[in-house]
Design a protein around this motif. Structure first.
Motif, PDB file in Angstrom:
ATOM      1  N   VAL A 179      41.844  46.126  57.781  1.00 42.58           N
ATOM      2  CA  VAL A 179      40.986  45.492  56.775  1.00 42.58           C
ATOM      3  C   VAL A 179      41.795  44.570  55.879  1.00 42.58           C
ATOM      4  CG1 VAL A 179      39.536  45.937  54.753  1.00 42.58           C
ATOM      5  CG2 VAL A 179      39.260  47.329  56.795  1.00 42.58           C
ATOM      6  N   ALA A 180      42.975  45.019  55.471  1.00 41.94           N
ATOM      7  CA  ALA A 180      43.808  44.212  54.577  1.00 41.94           C
ATOM      8  C   ALA A 180      44.328  42.955  55.271  1.00 41.94           C
ATOM      9  CB  ALA A 180      44.979  45.051  54.061  1.00 41.94           C
ATOM     10  N   ALA A 187      33.205  36.058  52.959  1.00 45.52           N
ATOM     11  CA  ALA A 187      32.197  34.980  52.922  1.00 45.52           C
ATOM     12  C   ALA A 187      32.602  33.860  51.980  1.00 45.52           C
ATOM     13  CB  ALA A 187      30.851  35.563  52.503  1.00 45.52           C
ATOM     14  N   HIS A 188      33.393  34.171  50.971  1.00 47.05           N
ATOM     15  CA  HIS A 188      33.800  33.171  49.985  1.00 47.05           C
ATOM     16  C   HIS A 188      35.302  33.284  49.738  1.00 47.05           C
ATOM     17  CE1 HIS A 188      29.529  32.598  49.038  1.00 47.05           C
ATOM     18  NE2 HIS A 188      29.440  33.914  48.989  1.00 47.05           N
ATOM     19  N   ALA A 189      35.864  32.239  49.202  1.00 45.25           N
ATOM     20  CA  ALA A 189      37.250  32.304  48.745  1.00 45.25           C
ATOM     21  C   ALA A 189      37.328  33.263  47.559  1.00 45.25           C
ATOM     22  CB  ALA A 189      37.745  30.919  48.354  1.00 45.25           C
ATOM     23  N   PRO A 190      38.438  33.979  47.417  1.00 48.38           N
ATOM     24  CA  PRO A 190      38.515  34.976  46.335  1.00 48.38           C
ATOM     25  C   PRO A 190      38.423  34.382  44.932  1.00 48.38           C
ATOM     26  CG  PRO A 190      40.646  34.677  47.398  1.00 48.38           C
ATOM     27  CD  PRO A 190      39.652  33.969  48.239  1.00 48.38           C
ATOM     28  N   THR A 191      38.639  33.082  44.779  1.00 44.62           N
ATOM     29  CA  THR A 191      38.576  32.455  43.460  1.00 44.62           C
ATOM     30  C   THR A 191      37.260  31.721  43.207  1.00 44.62           C
ATOM     31  OG1 THR A 191      39.710  30.508  44.354  1.00 44.62           O
ATOM     32  CG2 THR A 191      41.074  32.201  43.307  1.00 44.62           C
ATOM     33  N   ASP A 192      36.356  31.696  44.186  1.00 47.50           N
ATOM     34  CA  ASP A 192      35.069  31.013  44.011  1.00 47.50           C
ATOM     35  C   ASP A 192      34.149  31.816  43.094  1.00 47.50           C
ATOM     36  OD1 ASP A 192      35.944  29.042  45.667  1.00 47.50           O
ATOM     37  OD2 ASP A 192      34.757  29.665  47.411  1.00 47.50           O
ATOM     38  N   MET A 193      33.567  31.136  42.099  1.00 43.08           N
ATOM     39  CA  MET A 193      32.592  31.783  41.213  1.00 43.08           C
ATOM     40  C   MET A 193      31.201  31.474  41.752  1.00 43.08           C
ATOM     41  SD  MET A 193      34.354  30.817  37.551  1.00 43.08           S
ATOM     42  CE  MET A 193      36.131  30.993  37.335  1.00 43.08           C
ATOM     43  N   LEU A 231      37.649  41.898  47.562  1.00 41.00           N
ATOM     44  CA  LEU A 231      38.118  43.170  48.112  1.00 41.00           C
ATOM     45  C   LEU A 231      38.779  42.951  49.474  1.00 41.00           C
ATOM     46  CD1 LEU A 231      38.053  46.324  47.684  1.00 41.00           C
ATOM     47  CD2 LEU A 231      36.031  46.306  49.154  1.00 41.00           C
ATOM     48  N   LEU A 232      38.162  42.137  50.312  1.00 36.28           N
ATOM     49  CA  LEU A 232      38.720  41.865  51.632  1.00 36.28           C
ATOM     50  C   LEU A 232      40.027  41.077  51.548  1.00 36.28           C
ATOM     51  CD1 LEU A 232      35.456  40.931  53.584  1.00 36.28           C
ATOM     52  CD2 LEU A 232      36.804  43.029  53.810  1.00 36.28           C
ATOM     53  N   ALA A 233      40.138  40.246  50.520  1.00 33.98           N
ATOM     54  CA  ALA A 233      41.334  39.415  50.381  1.00 33.98           C
ATOM     55  C   ALA A 233      42.427  40.083  49.555  1.00 33.98           C
ATOM     56  CB  ALA A 233      40.964  38.078  49.731  1.00 33.98           C
ATOM     57  N   GLY A 234      42.107  41.177  48.871  1.00 38.76           N
ATOM     58  CA  GLY A 234      43.040  41.731  47.896  1.00 38.76           C
ATOM     59  C   GLY A 234      43.928  42.850  48.383  1.00 38.76           C
ATOM     60  N   GLY A 235      43.773  43.275  49.635  1.00 39.77           N
ATOM     61  CA  GLY A 235      44.573  44.401  50.107  1.00 39.77           C
ATOM     62  C   GLY A 235      45.906  44.012  50.704  1.00 39.77           C
ATOM     63  N   VAL A 292      50.817  41.427  40.694  1.00 40.28           N
ATOM     64  CA  VAL A 292      50.361  40.120  41.156  1.00 40.28           C
ATOM     65  C   VAL A 292      49.612  39.414  40.032  1.00 40.28           C
ATOM     66  CG1 VAL A 292      48.887  38.936  42.830  1.00 40.28           C
ATOM     67  CG2 VAL A 292      50.242  40.921  43.527  1.00 40.28           C
ATOM     68  N   ALA A 293      49.912  38.141  39.827  1.00 42.17           N
ATOM     69  CA  ALA A 293      49.312  37.394  38.717  1.00 42.17           C
ATOM     70  C   ALA A 293      47.953  36.831  39.119  1.00 42.17           C
ATOM     71  CB  ALA A 293      50.240  36.255  38.303  1.00 42.17           C
ATOM     72  N   PRO A 294      46.980  36.852  38.194  1.00 37.78           N
ATOM     73  CA  PRO A 294      45.686  36.215  38.464  1.00 37.78           C
ATOM     74  C   PRO A 294      45.863  34.704  38.589  1.00 37.78           C
ATOM     75  CG  PRO A 294      45.869  36.892  36.152  1.00 37.78           C
ATOM     76  CD  PRO A 294      47.064  37.457  36.865  1.00 37.78           C
ATOM     77  N   PRO A 295      44.968  34.027  39.307  1.00 39.07           N
ATOM     78  CA  PRO A 295      43.683  34.497  39.830  1.00 39.07           C
ATOM     79  C   PRO A 295      43.751  35.089  41.223  1.00 39.07           C
ATOM     80  CG  PRO A 295      43.851  32.147  40.165  1.00 39.07           C
ATOM     81  CD  PRO A 295      45.129  32.569  39.488  1.00 39.07           C
ATOM     82  N   ALA A 296      44.947  35.442  41.706  1.00 39.34           N
ATOM     83  CA  ALA A 296      45.066  36.014  43.042  1.00 39.34           C
ATOM     84  C   ALA A 296      44.272  37.312  43.142  1.00 39.34           C
ATOM     85  CB  ALA A 296      46.536  36.277  43.361  1.00 39.34           C
ATOM     86  N   ALA A 297      43.791  37.594  44.341  1.00 39.01           N
ATOM     87  CA  ALA A 297      43.046  38.831  44.577  1.00 39.01           C
ATOM     88  C   ALA A 297      44.027  39.959  44.868  1.00 39.01           C
ATOM     89  CB  ALA A 297      42.077  38.643  45.742  1.00 39.01           C
TER      90      ALA A 297
END
Length: 282
Positions: free
Chosen positions: A32-33, A41-47, A74-78, A224-229
């Motif tokens: 999964v990670a 479905a979206h980039a982790p930084t897309d609002m 969640l999918l991008a943050g592992g 890890v620094a934001p806006p990274a997931a």
């Protein structure tokens, strides 16, 4: 111990249900990670939605404090948590085993020097040591990995050294010395294969501890620094809205818990299987 005997031990190890279950759980979270970013479905930084938006058919886990899709983050943050914990555990294992083998086989001044350094390092709690170094030198991923591995190395040294001392006194090692084998061959061909089981157990424990420490660092704002997931960072960012929209906190916490559970029961299963094999041999 012969090669055939070692192969038989590995077969018995794989027959342990707890080993298989822990390995499957660990691999599932790893998959999964690694491949999760490709499925998001979206980039982790897309609002893409309202702040703390409720789950819906378009966003199964709702939205977070900035309107990000929780499932996509969640999918991008592992990946960051897993590769950093794996790298830290591997570095600690390689360095700690090398020093532990050298200390346990020499049993001279080198042994005293290595163990003196390990004992001093063990006096500092792991998380406090990591926080101290990261807060002074920065939060670059490579530095965090190196710092966590430094915190783990003393425990590996002590384990490898104790196991080496026990194996080095056995007859097959004495025979190898009498035959004139080099020290490197004795260490890595005769001793190391016979101490791999406790080292693998400890490696699984280090993965569990590594995920906890790295997630804790991100939660405290030193990872890890934001806006990274990142799973730990997600918990930190969304804790204020826990009562409004719990999934941005619960989902990453659940993934961290599942991975820690998998590595923990994998290490425990290896330990139980090794003990059972030892009883049969006795």
């Amino acid at each position: 111990m012969s090669t055939a005997s070692a192969a038989a031990r590995w077969r018995l190890l794989w027959r342990e249900p707890q080993v298989r279950r822990g390995l499957i759980i660990t691999l599932l979270v790893t998959v999964v990670a690694v491949f999760g970013p490709l499925l998001a479905a979206h980039a982790p930084t897309d609002m893409v939605g309202p702040v703390y938006g409720a789950p819906s058919s378009e966003a199964w886990l709702g939205h977070d404090f900035l309107g990000h899709d929780v499932l996509s983050r969640l999918l991008a943050g592992g990946l960051s948590v897993l590769w950093m914990s794996l790298a830290a555990a591997l570095i600690a294992l390689l360095v700690g085993v090398s020093l532990g083998l050298a200390a346990g086989f020499s049993r001279r001044r080198l042994d005293q020097t290595i163990m003196w350094g390990a004992d001093i390092s063990l006096a500092f709690p792991d998380l406090i040591l990591v926080l101290l170094i990261v807060s002074m030198l920065g939060r670059q991923p490579w530095l965090i990995v190196l710092t966590v591995s430094i915190a783990f190395i003393p425990g590996v040294i002590r384990l490898a050294r104790g196991s080496t001392v026990a194996v080095a006194s056995q007859e097959f090692v004495e025979v190898a010395q009498m035959m004139g084998y080099s020290r490197r061959r004795i260490l890595f061909k005769e001793i190391l294969p016979n101490i791999l089981t406790p080292l693998l157990v400890h490696f699984g424990n280090m993965l569990t501890w590594g995920v906890g420490i790295l997630s804790g660092l991100s939660f405290l704002g030193y990872g890890v620094a934001p806006p990274a997931a990142d799973w730990g960072l997600m918990i930190n960012e969304n804790q204020a809205g826990l009562l409004v929209q719990p999934w941005p906190v619960l989902a990453p916490a659940l993934m961290i818990g599942i991975f820690a559970y998998g590595t923990n029961i994998l290490a425990e299963g290896i330990g139980r299987s090794a003990a059972r094999i030892g009883d049969k041999q006795a």
